[in-house]
Design a protein around this motif. Structure first.
Motif, PDB file in Angstrom:
ATOM      1  N   ILE A 180       0.841  -1.201   0.000  1.00 55.60           N
ATOM      2  CA  ILE A 180       0.000   0.000   0.000  1.00 55.60           C
ATOM      3  C   ILE A 180       0.878   1.254   0.000  1.00 55.60           C
ATOM      4  O   ILE A 180       0.652   2.205  -0.736  1.00 55.60           O
ATOM      5  CB  ILE A 180      -0.906  -0.017   1.265  1.00 55.60           C
ATOM      6  CG1 ILE A 180      -1.783  -1.268   1.280  1.00 55.60           C
ATOM      7  CG2 ILE A 180      -1.738   1.237   1.388  1.00 55.60           C
ATOM      8  CD1 ILE A 180      -2.755  -1.403   0.141  1.00 55.60           C
ATOM      9  N   GLU A 181       1.923   1.223   0.850  1.00 59.14           N
ATOM     10  CA  GLU A 181       2.863   2.355   0.941  1.00 59.14           C
ATOM     11  C   GLU A 181       3.598   2.543  -0.386  1.00 59.14           C
ATOM     12  O   GLU A 181       3.735   3.664  -0.889  1.00 59.14           O
ATOM     13  CB  GLU A 181       3.860   2.089   2.076  1.00 59.14           C
ATOM     14  CG  GLU A 181       4.991   3.091   2.185  1.00 59.14           C
ATOM     15  CD  GLU A 181       4.553   4.449   2.729  1.00 59.14           C
ATOM     16  OE1 GLU A 181       5.330   5.408   2.573  1.00 59.14           O
ATOM     17  OE2 GLU A 181       3.461   4.563   3.310  1.00 59.14           O
ATOM     18  N   ALA A 219       1.070   3.785  -3.297  1.00 66.07           N
ATOM     19  CA  ALA A 219       0.381   5.075  -3.125  1.00 66.07           C
ATOM     20  C   ALA A 219       1.178   6.245  -3.695  1.00 66.07           C
ATOM     21  O   ALA A 219       0.602   7.220  -4.173  1.00 66.07           O
ATOM     22  CB  ALA A 219       0.087   5.307  -1.641  1.00 66.07           C
ATOM     23  N   GLN A 220       2.508   6.114  -3.673  1.00 63.56           N
ATOM     24  CA  GLN A 220       3.334   7.243  -4.169  1.00 63.56           C
ATOM     25  C   GLN A 220       3.194   7.445  -5.676  1.00 63.56           C
ATOM     26  O   GLN A 220       3.577   8.484  -6.213  1.00 63.56           O
ATOM     27  CB  GLN A 220       4.801   7.017  -3.787  1.00 63.56           C
ATOM     28  CG  GLN A 220       5.393   5.760  -4.409  1.00 63.56           C
ATOM     29  CD  GLN A 220       6.784   5.421  -3.891  1.00 63.56           C
ATOM     30  OE1 GLN A 220       7.624   6.291  -3.747  1.00 63.56           O
ATOM     31  NE2 GLN A 220       7.017   4.140  -3.614  1.00 63.56           N
ATOM     32  N   GLN A 242      -1.050  -4.442   6.884  1.00 64.84           N
ATOM     33  CA  GLN A 242      -0.717  -3.497   5.807  1.00 64.84           C
ATOM     34  C   GLN A 242      -0.418  -2.122   6.391  1.00 64.84           C
ATOM     35  O   GLN A 242       0.483  -1.424   5.935  1.00 64.84           O
ATOM     36  CB  GLN A 242      -1.880  -3.417   4.812  1.00 64.84           C
ATOM     37  CG  GLN A 242      -1.957  -4.655   3.924  1.00 64.84           C
ATOM     38  CD  GLN A 242      -3.304  -4.788   3.240  1.00 64.84           C
ATOM     39  OE1 GLN A 242      -4.347  -4.572   3.849  1.00 64.84           O
ATOM     40  NE2 GLN A 242      -3.300  -5.155   1.985  1.00 64.84           N
ATOM     41  N   ILE A 302       3.234   1.233   6.693  1.00 69.37           N
ATOM     42  CA  ILE A 302       3.112   2.528   6.003  1.00 69.37           C
ATOM     43  C   ILE A 302       3.970   3.596   6.687  1.00 69.37           C
ATOM     44  O   ILE A 302       4.200   3.560   7.891  1.00 69.37           O
ATOM     45  CB  ILE A 302       1.647   3.026   5.908  1.00 69.37           C
ATOM     46  CG1 ILE A 302       1.064   3.352   7.290  1.00 69.37           C
ATOM     47  CG2 ILE A 302       0.764   2.022   5.166  1.00 69.37           C
ATOM     48  CD1 ILE A 302      -0.255   4.104   7.250  1.00 69.37           C
ATOM     49  N   SER A 361       4.239   7.197   4.689  1.00 68.66           N
ATOM     50  CA  SER A 361       3.603   8.443   4.270  1.00 68.66           C
ATOM     51  C   SER A 361       2.230   8.241   3.637  1.00 68.66           C
ATOM     52  O   SER A 361       1.559   9.193   3.290  1.00 68.66           O
ATOM     53  CB  SER A 361       4.518   9.180   3.292  1.00 68.66           C
ATOM     54  OG  SER A 361       4.809   8.332   2.198  1.00 68.66           O
ATOM     55  N   PHE A 362       1.802   6.977   3.484  1.00 69.46           N
ATOM     56  CA  PHE A 362       0.484   6.684   2.895  1.00 69.46           C
ATOM     57  C   PHE A 362      -0.620   7.425   3.646  1.00 69.46           C
ATOM     58  O   PHE A 362      -0.609   7.504   4.862  1.00 69.46           O
ATOM     59  CB  PHE A 362       0.218   5.167   2.987  1.00 69.46           C
ATOM     60  CG  PHE A 362      -1.209   4.782   2.685  1.00 69.46           C
ATOM     61  CD1 PHE A 362      -1.632   4.620   1.372  1.00 69.46           C
ATOM     62  CD2 PHE A 362      -2.138   4.602   3.707  1.00 69.46           C
ATOM     63  CE1 PHE A 362      -2.951   4.267   1.084  1.00 69.46           C
ATOM     64  CE2 PHE A 362      -3.455   4.251   3.435  1.00 69.46           C
ATOM     65  CZ  PHE A 362      -3.857   4.091   2.117  1.00 69.46           C
ATOM     66  N   ASN A 363      -1.600   7.940   2.895  1.00 72.05           N
ATOM     67  CA  ASN A 363      -2.738   8.607   3.538  1.00 72.05           C
ATOM     68  C   ASN A 363      -4.045   8.337   2.815  1.00 72.05           C
ATOM     69  O   ASN A 363      -4.088   8.260   1.594  1.00 72.05           O
ATOM     70  CB  ASN A 363      -2.510  10.123   3.591  1.00 72.05           C
ATOM     71  CG  ASN A 363      -3.583  10.808   4.424  1.00 72.05           C
ATOM     72  OD1 ASN A 363      -4.069  10.246   5.395  1.00 72.05           O
ATOM     73  ND2 ASN A 363      -3.978  11.998   4.035  1.00 72.05           N
ATOM     74  N   SER A 364      -5.112   8.204   3.588  1.00 75.77           N
ATOM     75  CA  SER A 364      -6.468   8.116   3.047  1.00 75.77           C
ATOM     76  C   SER A 364      -7.140   9.467   3.262  1.00 75.77           C
ATOM     77  O   SER A 364      -7.159   9.951   4.393  1.00 75.77           O
ATOM     78  CB  SER A 364      -7.299   7.078   3.809  1.00 75.77           C
ATOM     79  OG  SER A 364      -6.621   5.867   3.916  1.00 75.77           O
ATOM     80  N   ASN A 416      -1.315  10.070   9.026  1.00 78.91           N
ATOM     81  CA  ASN A 416      -0.898  11.119   8.085  1.00 78.91           C
ATOM     82  C   ASN A 416      -2.051  12.020   7.638  1.00 78.91           C
ATOM     83  O   ASN A 416      -1.913  12.805   6.716  1.00 78.91           O
ATOM     84  CB  ASN A 416      -0.243  10.481   6.854  1.00 78.91           C
ATOM     85  CG  ASN A 416       1.034   9.731   7.234  1.00 78.91           C
ATOM     86  OD1 ASN A 416       1.854  10.241   7.977  1.00 78.91           O
ATOM     87  ND2 ASN A 416       1.173   8.502   6.761  1.00 78.91           N
TER      88      ASN A 416
END
Length: 444
Positions: free
Chosen positions: A93-94, A97-98, A161, A165, A167-170, A203
């Motif tokens: 996921i991390e 996401a970028q 998951q 992480i 820096s991943f953000n929702s 985040n």
């Protein structure tokens, strides 16, 4: 060229390999076990270097970044070694996401994740959004980022998951509930598991939203003692809320923007208190993403639910057979038993993750006439329920469990597979367990 090493050649690993290659990484996949034919073909076709049935340390410790599959615990020697060498170890996921600018809704919790994820995806698709669904469901998030151009994603996220992480953000995070689960991975410390779930908001900023169950003690206590920058959006079955979702006179009331929703509980296609909560969470997320009220209401009425979650399989000689194989913890099974309105033969058991079955005693006493064990070690089940249920039978597979249940059940009763345990002793995973149960029922 940066070197990306991937530990685990399953769905998330191979998806990450495809995305990594596309983004110019030198990619190496390593799996301690065998890699299935399906995934091996993808790696070979894309000329991605891999090994199976071993981890070659020299090839792994030369990584710039490591993506580990969620099934690998943080405590294994290889992971500790990577961390000692200051090599970042992240989740799929991390990593993925970028490479996407899509709006992300992340959904976590001990139970209800899958239903809420599928329901929200269903609403948003009906509302005309260009939306993908990933995480623990379907094609991996990384593969979709590589191959699709979705503007939004609904992601089902496990604590494992979220552990990986940085820096991943929702933009919108949903926390359905927190009950003890997977404690074997968190040193049997419930607080560590709670902290892990709350990484979903770490985040988030003031322009993001955290939708959460305001009836959940573990969530409320964490929010009292810790800060999140996100705007809090609560839902509750127990109290009226000035802002959020609640129940009044058998109606769901949702009051988070000018377009207030008022909908009779009876129109929900999925039944049970837990599904009411899942519907509240999904509805609020859909509203925040500007889905129209009418579309939301119609979607809630025609949603079909998740496979292996309180799924009606068949009625045979007046007996209902229900597949709830996805219930891999006690709380999920609590919901299932709470929904049962008939005398029940309950099929339970598997790999115990530190379960405390005592919460189930009142429901079992009230609704269950016989227990059919489906696991290698059933002592805890027998010790807990031996005094409240007269009949407890041990079986060694889905087919035998179904046949025994059929003998015990009379017309007008139900047979419920709701194992409260992981499935790895007799089955590949909970889907395999559910499919074997359904096949056995159909062969009666």
């Amino acid at each position: 060229m940066k070197r990306l090493v991937i530990l685990g050649g399953g769905e998330s690993g191979v998806g990450t390999a495809l995305l990594g290659k596309q983004k110019g990484y030198e990619v190496f996949v390593s799996d301690k076990n065998g890699i299935s034919k399906k995934y091996k073909e993808v790696l070979l076709n894309n000329e991605i270097d891999f090994e199976e049935n071993q981890h070659t340390e020299s090839k792994i410790l030369s990584a710039d970044v490591v993506m580990k599959s969620p099934g690998i615990p943080d405590k294994v020697a290889l992971i500790l070694q990577l961390k000692e060498n200051s090599i970042p170890v992240i989740s799929e996921i991390e990593f993925a996401a970028q490479f996407t600018a899509a709006t992300i809704v992340g959904i976590t919790g001990s139970n209800g994740k899958t239903t809420t994820t599928l329901l929200l995806h269903h609403i948003l698709k009906n509302a005309g959004l260009n939306v993908g669904v990933a995480g623990n469901i379907g094609d991996s998030f990384a593969q979709q980022v590589a191959e699709q151009s979705y503007e939004s994603y609904v992601l089902e996220l496990s604590s494992f998951q979220l552990d990986g992480i940085e820096s991943f953000n929702s933009h919108i995070a949903i926390l359905t509930n927190i009950t003890p689960d997977h404690l074997d991975r968190y040193e049997y410390d419930f607080n560590k598991y709670i902290d892990s779930k709350f990484r979903i908001t770490k985040n988030q900023t003031a322009t993001d939203y955290l939708i959460y169950d305001a009836d959940d003690d573990a969530i409320n206590n964490w929010l009292k003692e810790n800060k999140t920058s996100a705007k809090l959006v609560p839902f509750s079955l127990e109290k009226e809320l000035e802002y959020g979702a609640y129940i009044k006179d058998n109606n769901i009331i949702i009051n988070i923007n000018k377009d207030k929703i008022n909908m009779p509980l009876s129109t929900l296609s999925v039944k049970g208190k837990h599904n009411t909560k899942n519907a509240m969470a999904a509805t609020m997320a859909a509203q925040l993403l500007k889905a129209r009220k009418q579309v939301i209401i119609e979607s809630l009425e025609d949603f079909e639910g998740a496979e292996h979650r309180l799924e009606n399989v068949a009625k045979v000689r007046g007996v209902e057979y229900i597949n709830d194989s996805k219930a891999t913890n006690v709380n999920a099974t609590y919901y299932a038993l709470e929904c049962m309105d008939k005398t029940t033969i309950w099929i339970v058991g598997g790999v115990d993750k530190g379960n405390d079955y005592n919460d189930l005693l009142p429901l079992v006493r009230e609704k269950v006439k016989a227990i059919v064990c489906l696991g290698v070690d059933n002592d805890k089940i027998k010790n807990t329920f031996g005094y409240v249920v007269d009949i407890i039978v041990e079986t060694a597979g889905a087919e035998e469990a179904v046949k025994v249940s059929q003998k015990l059940a009379e017309s007008g009763e139900a047979v419920l597979l709701s194992p409260a345990c992981a499935s790895f002793d007799l089955f590949e995973n909970y889907e395999d367990r559910g499919r074997q149960f359904k096949n056995a029922v159909r062969n009666l």
